[in-house]
Design a protein around this motif. Structure first.
Motif, PDB file in Angstrom:
ATOM      1  N   GLN A 148       0.811  -1.207   0.000  1.00  0.00           N
ATOM      2  CA  GLN A 148       0.000   0.000   0.000  1.00  0.00           C
ATOM      3  C   GLN A 148       0.856   1.274   0.000  1.00  0.00           C
ATOM      4  O   GLN A 148       0.411   2.334  -0.447  1.00  0.00           O
ATOM      5  CB  GLN A 148      -0.934   0.010   1.227  1.00  0.00           C
ATOM      6  CG  GLN A 148      -1.819  -1.215   1.341  1.00  0.00           C
ATOM      7  CD  GLN A 148      -2.679  -1.445   0.115  1.00  0.00           C
ATOM      8  OE1 GLN A 148      -3.179  -0.493  -0.474  1.00  0.00           O
ATOM      9  NE2 GLN A 148      -2.846  -2.701  -0.278  1.00  0.00           N
ATOM     10  N   LYS A 149       2.079   1.189   0.515  1.00  0.00           N
ATOM     11  CA  LYS A 149       2.930   2.371   0.633  1.00  0.00           C
ATOM     12  C   LYS A 149       4.124   2.344  -0.312  1.00  0.00           C
ATOM     13  O   LYS A 149       4.880   3.316  -0.401  1.00  0.00           O
ATOM     14  CB  LYS A 149       3.440   2.504   2.071  1.00  0.00           C
ATOM     15  CG  LYS A 149       2.325   2.607   3.111  1.00  0.00           C
ATOM     16  CD  LYS A 149       2.909   2.661   4.515  1.00  0.00           C
ATOM     17  CE  LYS A 149       1.797   2.725   5.571  1.00  0.00           C
ATOM     18  NZ  LYS A 149       2.357   2.728   6.944  1.00  0.00           N
ATOM     19  N   PHE A 150       4.312   1.245  -0.995  1.00  0.00           N
ATOM     20  CA  PHE A 150       5.505   1.056  -1.821  1.00  0.00           C
ATOM     21  C   PHE A 150       5.536   2.042  -2.991  1.00  0.00           C
ATOM     22  O   PHE A 150       4.560   2.213  -3.711  1.00  0.00           O
ATOM     23  CB  PHE A 150       5.527  -0.383  -2.349  1.00  0.00           C
ATOM     24  CG  PHE A 150       6.586  -0.652  -3.370  1.00  0.00           C
ATOM     25  CD1 PHE A 150       7.924  -0.574  -3.045  1.00  0.00           C
ATOM     26  CD2 PHE A 150       6.238  -0.984  -4.677  1.00  0.00           C
ATOM     27  CE1 PHE A 150       8.912  -0.828  -3.987  1.00  0.00           C
ATOM     28  CE2 PHE A 150       7.213  -1.249  -5.626  1.00  0.00           C
ATOM     29  CZ  PHE A 150       8.546  -1.165  -5.271  1.00  0.00           C
ATOM     30  N   GLU A 151       6.680   2.712  -3.168  1.00  0.00           N
ATOM     31  CA  GLU A 151       6.890   3.605  -4.296  1.00  0.00           C
ATOM     32  C   GLU A 151       8.004   3.018  -5.164  1.00  0.00           C
ATOM     33  O   GLU A 151       9.162   2.971  -4.746  1.00  0.00           O
ATOM     34  CB  GLU A 151       7.275   5.003  -3.819  1.00  0.00           C
ATOM     35  CG  GLU A 151       6.171   5.716  -3.044  1.00  0.00           C
ATOM     36  CD  GLU A 151       6.551   7.127  -2.673  1.00  0.00           C
ATOM     37  OE1 GLU A 151       7.627   7.594  -3.125  1.00  0.00           O
ATOM     38  OE2 GLU A 151       5.786   7.769  -1.934  1.00  0.00           O
ATOM     39  N   PRO A 152       7.653   2.540  -6.359  1.00  0.00           N
ATOM     40  CA  PRO A 152       8.661   1.873  -7.204  1.00  0.00           C
ATOM     41  C   PRO A 152       9.752   2.837  -7.658  1.00  0.00           C
ATOM     42  O   PRO A 152       9.497   4.017  -7.902  1.00  0.00           O
ATOM     43  CB  PRO A 152       7.837   1.365  -8.386  1.00  0.00           C
ATOM     44  CG  PRO A 152       6.630   2.248  -8.427  1.00  0.00           C
ATOM     45  CD  PRO A 152       6.333   2.596  -6.997  1.00  0.00           C
ATOM     46  N   PHE A 153      10.965   2.312  -7.731  1.00  0.00           N
ATOM     47  CA  PHE A 153      12.114   3.103  -8.171  1.00  0.00           C
ATOM     48  C   PHE A 153      12.882   2.287  -9.205  1.00  0.00           C
ATOM     49  O   PHE A 153      13.300   1.168  -8.918  1.00  0.00           O
ATOM     50  CB  PHE A 153      13.021   3.436  -6.988  1.00  0.00           C
ATOM     51  CG  PHE A 153      14.145   4.381  -7.328  1.00  0.00           C
ATOM     52  CD1 PHE A 153      13.984   5.748  -7.205  1.00  0.00           C
ATOM     53  CD2 PHE A 153      15.361   3.895  -7.792  1.00  0.00           C
ATOM     54  CE1 PHE A 153      15.022   6.629  -7.530  1.00  0.00           C
ATOM     55  CE2 PHE A 153      16.403   4.758  -8.121  1.00  0.00           C
ATOM     56  CZ  PHE A 153      16.225   6.126  -7.982  1.00  0.00           C
ATOM     57  N   PRO A 154      13.069   2.820 -10.424  1.00  0.00           N
ATOM     58  CA  PRO A 154      13.767   2.046 -11.462  1.00  0.00           C
ATOM     59  C   PRO A 154      15.249   1.901 -11.150  1.00  0.00           C
ATOM     60  O   PRO A 154      15.961   2.893 -11.003  1.00  0.00           O
ATOM     61  CB  PRO A 154      13.535   2.869 -12.725  1.00  0.00           C
ATOM     62  CG  PRO A 154      13.320   4.272 -12.232  1.00  0.00           C
ATOM     63  CD  PRO A 154      12.643   4.141 -10.900  1.00  0.00           C
ATOM     64  N   LYS A 155      15.716   0.667 -11.021  1.00  0.00           N
ATOM     65  CA  LYS A 155      17.121   0.412 -10.699  1.00  0.00           C
ATOM     66  C   LYS A 155      17.990   0.440 -11.971  1.00  0.00           C
ATOM     67  O   LYS A 155      19.086   0.981 -11.964  1.00  0.00           O
ATOM     68  CB  LYS A 155      17.267  -0.944  -9.995  1.00  0.00           C
ATOM     69  CG  LYS A 155      16.368  -1.108  -8.764  1.00  0.00           C
ATOM     70  CD  LYS A 155      16.745  -0.182  -7.641  1.00  0.00           C
ATOM     71  CE  LYS A 155      15.780  -0.259  -6.468  1.00  0.00           C
ATOM     72  NZ  LYS A 155      15.716  -1.551  -5.809  1.00  0.00           N
ATOM     73  N   ASN A 156      17.501  -0.169 -13.037  1.00  0.00           N
ATOM     74  CA  ASN A 156      18.193  -0.179 -14.326  1.00  0.00           C
ATOM     75  C   ASN A 156      17.176   0.192 -15.396  1.00  0.00           C
ATOM     76  O   ASN A 156      16.634  -0.681 -16.076  1.00  0.00           O
ATOM     77  CB  ASN A 156      18.804  -1.556 -14.620  1.00  0.00           C
ATOM     78  CG  ASN A 156      19.860  -1.955 -13.609  1.00  0.00           C
ATOM     79  OD1 ASN A 156      20.859  -1.265 -13.438  1.00  0.00           O
ATOM     80  ND2 ASN A 156      19.640  -3.064 -12.936  1.00  0.00           N
ATOM     81  N   PRO A 157      16.876   1.495 -15.561  1.00  0.00           N
ATOM     82  CA  PRO A 157      15.761   1.909 -16.427  1.00  0.00           C
ATOM     83  C   PRO A 157      15.894   1.453 -17.876  1.00  0.00           C
ATOM     84  O   PRO A 157      14.891   1.134 -18.517  1.00  0.00           O
ATOM     85  CB  PRO A 157      15.764   3.432 -16.314  1.00  0.00           C
ATOM     86  CG  PRO A 157      17.087   3.803 -15.721  1.00  0.00           C
ATOM     87  CD  PRO A 157      17.509   2.644 -14.887  1.00  0.00           C
ATOM     88  N   THR A 158      17.119   1.401 -18.401  1.00  0.00           N
ATOM     89  CA  THR A 158      17.286   0.987 -19.798  1.00  0.00           C
ATOM     90  C   THR A 158      16.931  -0.484 -19.977  1.00  0.00           C
ATOM     91  O   THR A 158      16.222  -0.865 -20.916  1.00  0.00           O
ATOM     92  CB  THR A 158      18.733   1.242 -20.261  1.00  0.00           C
ATOM     93  OG1 THR A 158      19.055   2.621 -20.078  1.00  0.00           O
ATOM     94  CG2 THR A 158      18.895   0.876 -21.718  1.00  0.00           C
ATOM     95  N   ILE A 159      17.424  -1.329 -19.061  1.00  0.00           N
ATOM     96  CA  ILE A 159      17.099  -2.756 -19.122  1.00  0.00           C
ATOM     97  C   ILE A 159      15.604  -2.963 -18.903  1.00  0.00           C
ATOM     98  O   ILE A 159      14.958  -3.750 -19.610  1.00  0.00           O
ATOM     99  CB  ILE A 159      17.926  -3.535 -18.080  1.00  0.00           C
ATOM    100  CG1 ILE A 159      19.415  -3.494 -18.449  1.00  0.00           C
ATOM    101  CG2 ILE A 159      17.445  -4.984 -17.985  1.00  0.00           C
ATOM    102  CD1 ILE A 159      20.323  -4.131 -17.406  1.00  0.00           C
ATOM    103  N   SER A 160      15.033  -2.241 -17.940  1.00  0.00           N
ATOM    104  CA  SER A 160      13.599  -2.364 -17.661  1.00  0.00           C
ATOM    105  C   SER A 160      12.768  -1.986 -18.883  1.00  0.00           C
ATOM    106  O   SER A 160      11.753  -2.622 -19.183  1.00  0.00           O
ATOM    107  CB  SER A 160      13.214  -1.480 -16.479  1.00  0.00           C
ATOM    108  OG  SER A 160      13.896  -1.878 -15.308  1.00  0.00           O
TER     109      SER A 160
END
Length: 288
Positions: A148-160
């Motif tokens: 409910q509180k999790f805010e996603p953060f891209p670790k490897n945006p290019t791969i993602s």
């Protein structure tokens, strides 16, 4: 587009701001490179897939995956399908393959969001109680994540981004929601996500998820996901009856991790299985 145009469009060919020289990125090598190319620039890269049910001290099966991320995804999915049964799961009134949905999310997550500079060996361990996935991580917090509180953060945006474009992942943050949903359907429990220098995902399992039922051929087919779940459940019931002809429907249901009604429906479809007598005084007869 040509291969070069594809790489440029995905920001996998860039210009070094200091030398002004152009070249492919580490992400490009990890995604599409040959094994020897990956090992030459990132020798610590690997994912250790382990199945540990009978032999608790070592393992029953293992696959050390050191290939590119696209092929790694396929190898890890196949390993999970080999050792996890495709249980009968309903999402409302629709039969869904919860096992494959879970594998897709946890495998894409560990490959796309890993800290590849770390020497920590990534692992996917399947035992009779859970799936545990561990990988090195550039942490943005510590402890268990709250859906409910999790805010996603891209670790490897290019791969993602590449994973999303080729259908191996969805929008950022949806993987955690999907994992919760399908784990509840598959095992009746919630997954656990732990943020830290090591990112850990734990998927609880029912005993029947890794149990090889029936004869050797059936057990092998179930493990490979090629036998329909109804057949697997029927063989599981017959195995319990063979070992105890007075076993109750509830005891079978509890061990299988399904409802008593599901067991009763499955029993009706087993033509050579009958209950003789009534109540606790009766017993099962299996005509084989």
């Amino acid at each position: 587009m040509s291969n070069e145009e594809l790489l440029r469009s995905a920001n996998l060919i860039l210009t070094d701001p200091e030398t002004k020289r152009e070249g492919i990125t580490l992400a490009a090598i990890l995604l599409f490179g040959k094994d020897n190319s990956i090992m030459s620039v990132l020798p610590q890269h690997k994912t250790d897939a382990i199945f540990r049910v009978e032999n608790k001290d070592r393992y029953d099966d293992r696959d050390v995956v050191i290939t590119n991320l696209i092929d790694s995804y396929d190898r890890l999915i196949e390993f999970g399908q080999k050792h996890l049964n495709d249980l009968f799961v309903l999402d409302g009134i629709v039969n869904v393959n919860a096992r494959d949905r879970i594998l897709r999310e946890i495998v894409s997550n560990t490959l796309a969001h890993r800290d590849f500079s770390s020497g920590f060996p990534a692992k996917m361990i399947i035992d009779d109680e859970k799936i545990t996935v561990e990988n090195s991580n550039l942490a943005h917090g510590m402890g268990a994540l709250d859906l409910q509180k999790f805010e996603p953060f891209p670790k490897n945006p290019t791969i993602s981004k590449v994973f999303r474009e080729i259908g191996l992942a969805d929008e950022l943050g949806s993987g955690m929601r999907n994992t919760y949903k399908y784990t509840q359907l598959y095992s009746g429990q919630n997954p656990l996500f732990e943020e830290g220098d090591i990112f850990r995902t734990i998927i609880p399992l029912k005993k029947i998820a890794t149990q090889k039922v029936g004869g050797d051929n059936v057990a092998q087919d179930v493990a490979q996901g090629v036998v329909h779940d109804k057949i697997a459940l029927a063989e599981f019931i017959k195995e319990k009856v063979r070992s105890n002809d007075r076993v109750t429907r509830k005891a079978i249901a509890d061990e299988a991790g399904v409802s008593v009604k599901t067991i009763e429906r499955a029993i009706k479809e087993i033509d050579n299985l009958n209950y003789v007598g009534s109540g606790n005084n009766g017993h099962w007869e299996l005509d084989e």
